[in-house]
Design an enzyme around this catalytic site. Structure first.
Site, PDB file in Angstrom:
ATOM      1  N   ASP A  67       0.825  -1.208   0.000  1.00 34.78           N
ATOM      2  CA  ASP A  67       0.000   0.000   0.000  1.00 34.78           C
ATOM      3  C   ASP A  67       0.861   1.261   0.000  1.00 34.78           C
ATOM      4  OD1 ASP A  67       0.933  -0.362   2.586  1.00 34.78           O
ATOM      5  OD2 ASP A  67      -1.037  -0.578   3.503  1.00 34.78           O
ATOM      6  N   ASN A 136      -8.240  -2.454  13.662  1.00 34.88           N
ATOM      7  CA  ASN A 136      -9.600  -2.835  13.273  1.00 34.88           C
ATOM      8  C   ASN A 136      -9.584  -4.040  12.323  1.00 34.88           C
ATOM      9  OD1 ASN A 136      -8.602  -1.720  10.950  1.00 34.88           O
ATOM     10  ND2 ASN A 136     -10.023   0.007  10.876  1.00 34.88           N
ATOM     11  N   HIS A 138      -7.611  -4.314   9.627  1.00 33.24           N
ATOM     12  CA  HIS A 138      -7.275  -4.039   8.233  1.00 33.24           C
ATOM     13  C   HIS A 138      -5.947  -4.699   7.869  1.00 33.24           C
ATOM     14  CE1 HIS A 138      -5.299  -0.023   9.530  1.00 33.24           C
ATOM     15  NE2 HIS A 138      -4.322  -0.696   8.965  1.00 33.24           N
ATOM     16  N   GLU A 143      -9.924  -1.588   4.702  1.00 33.65           N
ATOM     17  CA  GLU A 143     -10.621  -1.291   5.933  1.00 33.65           C
ATOM     18  C   GLU A 143     -11.879  -2.158   6.063  1.00 33.65           C
ATOM     19  OE1 GLU A 143      -9.246   0.496   8.086  1.00 33.65           O
ATOM     20  OE2 GLU A 143      -8.616   2.473   7.396  1.00 33.65           O
TER      21      GLU A 143
HETATM   22  C1  GLP Z   1      -0.961   0.664   8.567  1.00 31.70           C
HETATM   23  C2  GLP Z   1      -0.573   0.009   7.225  1.00 31.70           C
HETATM   24  C3  GLP Z   1      -0.639  -1.485   7.296  1.00 31.70           C
HETATM   25  C4  GLP Z   1       0.026  -1.918   8.574  1.00 31.70           C
HETATM   26  C5  GLP Z   1      -0.855  -1.542   9.729  1.00 31.70           C
HETATM   27  C6  GLP Z   1      -0.296  -1.874  11.092  1.00 31.70           C
HETATM   28  O1  GLP Z   1      -2.079   1.480   8.437  1.00 31.70           O
HETATM   29  N1  GLP Z   1      -1.327   0.430   6.099  1.00 31.70           N
HETATM   30  O2  GLP Z   1      -0.062  -2.065   6.146  1.00 31.70           O
HETATM   31  O3  GLP Z   1       0.186  -3.324   8.571  1.00 31.70           O
HETATM   32  O4  GLP Z   1      -1.275  -0.191   9.646  1.00 31.70           O
HETATM   33  O5  GLP Z   1       0.731  -1.013  11.430  1.00 31.70           O
HETATM   34  P1  GLP Z   1       1.619  -1.170  12.708  1.00 31.70           P
HETATM   35  O6  GLP Z   1       2.545  -2.318  12.432  1.00 31.70           O
HETATM   36  O7  GLP Z   1       2.356   0.128  12.829  1.00 31.70           O
HETATM   37  O8  GLP Z   1       0.714  -1.437  13.848  1.00 31.70           O
END
Ligand code: GLP
Length: 242
Positions: A67, A136, A138, A143
């Protein structure tokens, strides 16, 4: 699905790095799907260490990131392209031309999404897809919603994700409101999937995603239907799975 609960963030990172290193060793021309966020920083550091120690080479590896924020330039310090350069690509012998991140600066969203799907298909698909987990549920930026989006697309970020990611920006107002993400179908087409999660704040979603019902309201729950998923979490994130 194989769920491993490790003692610590460091142990989670090492175990996940080992899965990626094994994939690269087995197939030096593999296509890796990569993720950003705080969780994979440790495993990228371990992979860089493996490269420095001469254990693995990225010379023939191709990568596709999950992403990217829409509207951020690749050299913006909060873009996912910048994150990947800083945490992995600039530190190993990967060919920069073989690293792919959705183009957040392309004003033509449909063209950017279509080009991304075509690039993945032309490369032969993703061999191993790394995923983090949003609070959540995702994955990528898919989402919670009422269906599983299939291909790479543009999403409007939820307030929960904007707030979670605002810690990395000067303020919540600076967080982009839209992002490009591989679709759930894009992710599910990967031959193998590796999920990492760390910290007590992920315990509930780790439980719900992997031991609750499969529903687009918890996008990661779809991974229960994939034939080859490895989940590696630390003790805090795995606290409700025991
Ligand atoms: C972000 C990214 C995801 C990531 C997630 C968790 O929004 N788009 O690809 O896996 O949130 O992030 P973190 O590892 O900082 O908790």
């Amino acid at each position: 699905m194989n769920v491993t609960i490790t003692d610590s963030y460091d142990a989670m990172s090492r175990a996940a790095a080992d899965v990626i290193a094994a994939t690269v060793t087995e197939n030096p021309h593999c296509n890796l799907g990569l993720a950003t966020g705080s969780t994979p920083i440790g495993l990228y550091a371990d992979l860089v260490r493996d490269y420095d120690d001469g254990i693995i080479s990225f010379a023939d590896v191709t990568t596709f990131n999950l992403d990217e924020y829409r509207g951020l330039d690749p050299d913006h310090d909060q873009s996912y392209r910048y994150f990947m350069n800083k945490n992995l690509f600039d530190l190993v012998n990967i060919d920069p031309a073989a690293t792919h991140v959705p183009d957040g600066a392309n004003p033509d969203a449909d063209a950017a999404c279509e080009a991304y799907e075509q690039a993945i298909a032309a490369a032969g698909g993703v061999d191993l897809q790394l995923l983090g987990l949003g609070h959540n549920g995702h994955i990528g930026f898919n989402e919670p919603c009422d269906h599983f989006p299939v291909d790479t697309h543009v999403v409007k970020l939820t307030e929960s994700t904007i707030n979670a990611n605002s810690r990395l920006f000067d303020s919540a107002e600076d967080v982009p409101r839209e992002a490009y993400t591989m679709g759930i179908g894009t992710i599910m087409r990967a031959k193998k999937i590796l999920v990492v999660a760390s910290g007590a704040d992920k315990a509930q979603i780790v439980h719900d995603a992997f031991f609750g019902p499969v529903t687009p309201e918890v996008p990661a729950s779809v991974l229960q239907l994939h034939p080859d998923v490895t989940v590696i979490v630390d003790a805090e994130a795995g606290a409700l799975c025991k």
